[in-house]
Design an enzyme around this catalytic site. Structure first.
Site, PDB file in Angstrom:
ATOM      1  N   GLY A  10       0.827  -1.211   0.000  1.00 45.69           N
ATOM      2  CA  GLY A  10       0.000   0.000   0.000  1.00 45.69           C
ATOM      3  C   GLY A  10       0.855   1.253   0.000  1.00 45.69           C
ATOM      4  N   PHE A  11       0.188   2.371   0.077  1.00 43.96           N
ATOM      5  CA  PHE A  11       0.867   3.673   0.077  1.00 43.96           C
ATOM      6  C   PHE A  11       1.831   3.777   1.270  1.00 43.96           C
ATOM      7  CE2 PHE A  11      -0.109   8.028   2.003  1.00 43.96           C
ATOM      8  CZ  PHE A  11       1.018   8.631   1.490  1.00 43.96           C
ATOM      9  N   ASN A  32      -2.820  -8.427  -0.127  1.00 41.45           N
ATOM     10  CA  ASN A  32      -3.669  -9.114  -1.114  1.00 41.45           C
ATOM     11  C   ASN A  32      -4.060  -8.189  -2.268  1.00 41.45           C
ATOM     12  OD1 ASN A  32      -5.485  -7.443   0.103  1.00 41.45           O
ATOM     13  ND2 ASN A  32      -7.038  -9.005   0.507  1.00 41.45           N
ATOM     14  N   THR A  35      -6.456  -2.933  -2.247  1.00 42.89           N
ATOM     15  CA  THR A  35      -6.372  -1.496  -2.582  1.00 42.89           C
ATOM     16  C   THR A  35      -4.935  -1.067  -2.878  1.00 42.89           C
ATOM     17  OG1 THR A  35      -6.136  -0.885  -0.232  1.00 42.89           O
ATOM     18  CG2 THR A  35      -8.374  -0.874  -1.141  1.00 42.89           C
ATOM     19  N   LYS A  91     -13.570  -6.938   8.372  1.00 40.21           N
ATOM     20  CA  LYS A  91     -12.842  -8.190   8.621  1.00 40.21           C
ATOM     21  C   LYS A  91     -11.350  -7.947   8.864  1.00 40.21           C
ATOM     22  CE  LYS A  91     -13.940 -11.997   6.282  1.00 40.21           C
ATOM     23  NZ  LYS A  91     -14.328 -12.847   5.118  1.00 40.21           N
ATOM     24  N   ASN A  99      -5.498 -12.143  13.726  1.00 40.99           N
ATOM     25  CA  ASN A  99      -4.509 -13.055  13.129  1.00 40.99           C
ATOM     26  C   ASN A  99      -3.080 -12.527  13.267  1.00 40.99           C
ATOM     27  OD1 ASN A  99      -6.398 -14.961  12.265  1.00 40.99           O
ATOM     28  ND2 ASN A  99      -6.806 -13.845  10.359  1.00 40.99           N
ATOM     29  N   ALA A 114      -1.676   0.100  12.923  1.00 41.32           N
ATOM     30  CA  ALA A 114      -1.992   1.367  12.251  1.00 41.32           C
ATOM     31  C   ALA A 114      -3.432   1.706  12.571  1.00 41.32           C
ATOM     32  CB  ALA A 114      -1.803   1.224  10.743  1.00 41.32           C
ATOM     33  N   TYR A 145     -15.219   1.409   8.992  1.00 41.36           N
ATOM     34  CA  TYR A 145     -13.780   1.686   9.164  1.00 41.36           C
ATOM     35  C   TYR A 145     -13.500   2.103  10.602  1.00 41.36           C
ATOM     36  CZ  TYR A 145      -9.243   3.988   8.180  1.00 41.36           C
ATOM     37  OH  TYR A 145      -7.920   4.377   8.161  1.00 41.36           O
ATOM     38  N   TYR A 159      -4.414  -7.917  24.226  1.00 42.48           N
ATOM     39  CA  TYR A 159      -3.232  -8.779  24.086  1.00 42.48           C
ATOM     40  C   TYR A 159      -2.075  -8.245  24.937  1.00 42.48           C
ATOM     41  CZ  TYR A 159      -4.595 -12.292  20.681  1.00 42.48           C
ATOM     42  OH  TYR A 159      -5.173 -13.373  20.079  1.00 42.48           O
TER      43      TYR A 159
HETATM   44  P1  NAD Z   1      -3.583   1.677   1.126  1.00 43.41           P
HETATM   45  O1  NAD Z   1      -4.935   1.282   0.682  1.00 43.41           O
HETATM   46  O2  NAD Z   1      -2.640   2.278   0.139  1.00 43.41           O
HETATM   47  O3  NAD Z   1      -2.824   0.463   1.818  1.00 43.41           O
HETATM   48  C1  NAD Z   1      -3.472  -0.569   2.483  1.00 43.41           C
HETATM   49  C2  NAD Z   1      -2.885  -1.877   1.993  1.00 43.41           C
HETATM   50  O4  NAD Z   1      -3.490  -2.962   2.722  1.00 43.41           O
HETATM   51  C3  NAD Z   1      -3.164  -2.134   0.519  1.00 43.41           C
HETATM   52  O5  NAD Z   1      -1.972  -2.500  -0.137  1.00 43.41           O
HETATM   53  C4  NAD Z   1      -4.169  -3.288   0.528  1.00 43.41           C
HETATM   54  O6  NAD Z   1      -4.102  -4.093  -0.624  1.00 43.41           O
HETATM   55  C5  NAD Z   1      -3.777  -4.015   1.803  1.00 43.41           C
HETATM   56  N1  NAD Z   1      -4.850  -4.825   2.376  1.00 43.41           N
HETATM   57  C6  NAD Z   1      -6.114  -4.442   2.693  1.00 43.41           C
HETATM   58  N2  NAD Z   1      -6.797  -5.477   3.189  1.00 43.41           N
HETATM   59  C7  NAD Z   1      -5.953  -6.544   3.213  1.00 43.41           C
HETATM   60  C8  NAD Z   1      -6.069  -7.895   3.638  1.00 43.41           C
HETATM   61  N3  NAD Z   1      -7.214  -8.374   4.127  1.00 43.41           N
HETATM   62  N4  NAD Z   1      -4.992  -8.716   3.537  1.00 43.41           N
HETATM   63  C9  NAD Z   1      -3.820  -8.237   3.045  1.00 43.41           C
HETATM   64  N5  NAD Z   1      -3.653  -6.966   2.620  1.00 43.41           N
HETATM   65  C10 NAD Z   1      -4.706  -6.134   2.707  1.00 43.41           C
HETATM   66  O7  NAD Z   1      -3.804   2.690   2.366  1.00 43.41           O
HETATM   67  P2  NAD Z   1      -2.749   3.517   3.214  1.00 43.41           P
HETATM   68  O8  NAD Z   1      -3.099   4.940   3.131  1.00 43.41           O
HETATM   69  O9  NAD Z   1      -1.370   3.082   2.892  1.00 43.41           O
HETATM   70  O10 NAD Z   1      -3.117   3.029   4.690  1.00 43.41           O
HETATM   71  C11 NAD Z   1      -2.332   2.050   5.364  1.00 43.41           C
HETATM   72  C12 NAD Z   1      -2.802   1.912   6.797  1.00 43.41           C
HETATM   73  O11 NAD Z   1      -2.678   3.163   7.478  1.00 43.41           O
HETATM   74  C13 NAD Z   1      -4.269   1.485   6.933  1.00 43.41           C
HETATM   75  O12 NAD Z   1      -4.387   0.570   7.991  1.00 43.41           O
HETATM   76  C14 NAD Z   1      -4.978   2.776   7.274  1.00 43.41           C
HETATM   77  O13 NAD Z   1      -6.133   2.559   8.028  1.00 43.41           O
HETATM   78  C15 NAD Z   1      -3.913   3.534   8.055  1.00 43.41           C
HETATM   79  N6  NAD Z   1      -4.125   4.979   7.976  1.00 43.41           N
HETATM   80  C16 NAD Z   1      -3.729   5.684   6.873  1.00 43.41           C
HETATM   81  C17 NAD Z   1      -3.974   7.051   6.808  1.00 43.41           C
HETATM   82  C18 NAD Z   1      -3.534   7.881   5.623  1.00 43.41           C
HETATM   83  O14 NAD Z   1      -3.773   9.104   5.622  1.00 43.41           O
HETATM   84  N7  NAD Z   1      -2.889   7.329   4.624  1.00 43.41           N
HETATM   85  C19 NAD Z   1      -4.639   7.701   7.851  1.00 43.41           C
HETATM   86  C20 NAD Z   1      -5.047   6.937   8.943  1.00 43.41           C
HETATM   87  C21 NAD Z   1      -4.765   5.579   9.003  1.00 43.41           C
END
Ligand code: NAD
Ligand code: UDP
Length: 312
Positions: A10-11, A32, A35, A91, A99, A114, A145, A159
């Protein structure tokens, strides 16, 4: 150390992979691609210190190797994404966190969740401190969310208290930078994509709602510090510089030199009216504060988007 990063494609997750590898660790990214994007980790494929497993972490993951740290970042994160993926979001926040905690416990690894400023919902306290319990609509569309992350925090603390595990919780405020998907629906990629294409910038509501934007390099630095700190309690990481969405649109138009107009659209349900992190705890415990100004961060990000659009 051996570092496992769920959501590693992800990002934010992919920037964490880069940072931990740069510090000489071995990184195992699990994703997976629901996103995330293969492009985000393409530059790491083939390195002997990097491994990728395609796996949905809402189902258990069994590994033979030693793991020292787990960072659980898997979750849809943009409102558009989690509204399209409500069940997967619930989920991964609940089963996925369970998990990953189970794996961390089996390996004796330290665990970092996160979490998000969304645990504060539409806040009645400003700026938001970690001891504020929040104002979340559990049955609203964003509840999938917000409540998943609140449940995840509760699970992490259980935990920690019950099993004596080393755990950390980061509450991330709006973060931006290279590798965001142009189509993820969040305000910054929307505005930058629209400005660069000459399309109208879509302002939801009257644009008077506020956000506080943090560059991803600052966020990653805060996360690494938090992981190596000794606090199990949540820590806000974000940039306190607050701005209305209308001002944000104007800044992006000015920076890009775009002549795009503004197009006002309805405000989505339960859209928080104000948001600004109180980062006193991060300053005191981690010695952390953001270094990248919004102007510099936006200029860098705009260049990334400009190059990406030139390639399509
Ligand atoms: P993103 O969508 O780019 O990254 C999330 C990654 O998680 C993706 O690569 C996606 O494919 C993967 N993913 C989702 N469900 C999955 C699963 N069941 N099994 C395996 N992989 C899975 O989003 P992001 O901005 O990089 O956010 C990353 C984390 O940081 C998230 O948990 C988000 O809630 C948290 N967060 C981000 C921000 C932000 O501003 N970017 C703010 C608050 C919280
Ligand atoms: N927003 C907007 N236009 C867009 C996308 C978002 O005005 O094209 C607004 C949205 O209503 C919210 C803010 O920008 O008030 C931030 O939205 P985002 O989806 O980036 O994340 P949020 O902070 O709401 O999780």
């Amino acid at each position: 150390m051996n570092i496992l990063i769920s959501g590693g494609a992800g990002f934010v997750g992919s920037h964490l992979c880069d940072r931990y590898l740069a510090e000489g660790n071995r990184v195992l990214a699990v994703d997976n691609f629901i996103t995330g994007q293969k492009d985000n980790i393409e530059h790491l494929v083939g390195r002997t210190d990097f491994r990728f497993i395609e796996h949905d972490v809402s189902t258990p993951l069994f590994l033979d190797e030693k793991i020292d740290r787990i960072l659980h970042f898997a979750s849809p994160a943009s409102p558009v994404d989690y509204l399209l993926l409500p069940i997967q979001t619930l989920k991964v926040g609940s089963l996925g966190t369970h998990n990953m905690l189970g794996l961390a416990r089996a390996k004796g690894a330290r665990f970092l969740l996160a979490s998000t400023s969304e645990v504060y919902g539409d806040p009645e306290i400003h700026p938001q401190r970690e001891d504020y319990w929040g104002n979340v609509n559990p049955i609203g569309v964003r509840g999938v969310y917000d409540e998943a992350k609140r449940f995840a925090e509760a699970m992490v603390m259980a935990y920690h208290r019950h099993h004596g595990m080393e755990t950390r919780i980061v509450r991330i405020f709006n973060t931006y930078g290279d590798r965001m998907r142009l189509d993820d629906g969040r305000v910054l990629p929307n505005f930058m994509g629209q400005a660069l294409r000459g399309d109208p910038l879509t302002i939801y509501g009257d644009g008077k709602q506020t956000r506080s934007f943090c560059h991803v390099s600052d966020l990653v630095d805060g996360i690494v510090r938090l992981m190596e700190s000794d606090t199990p309690f949540p820590v806000n990481i974000g940039n306190p510089s607050e701005i209305t969405i209308l001002q944000f649109a104007e800044e992006i138009l000015e920076l890009s030199g775009s002549k795009s107009k503004l197009d006002f659209k309805p405000l989505p349900q339960d859209d928080p009216k104000i948001r600004q992190p109180d980062i006193t705890r991060a300053r005191q415990i981690l010695g952390w504060e953001p270094k990248v100004s919004r102007r510099d961060g936006l200029a860098r990000t705009l260049e990334h988007f400009r190059k990406r659009l030139a390639c399509v």
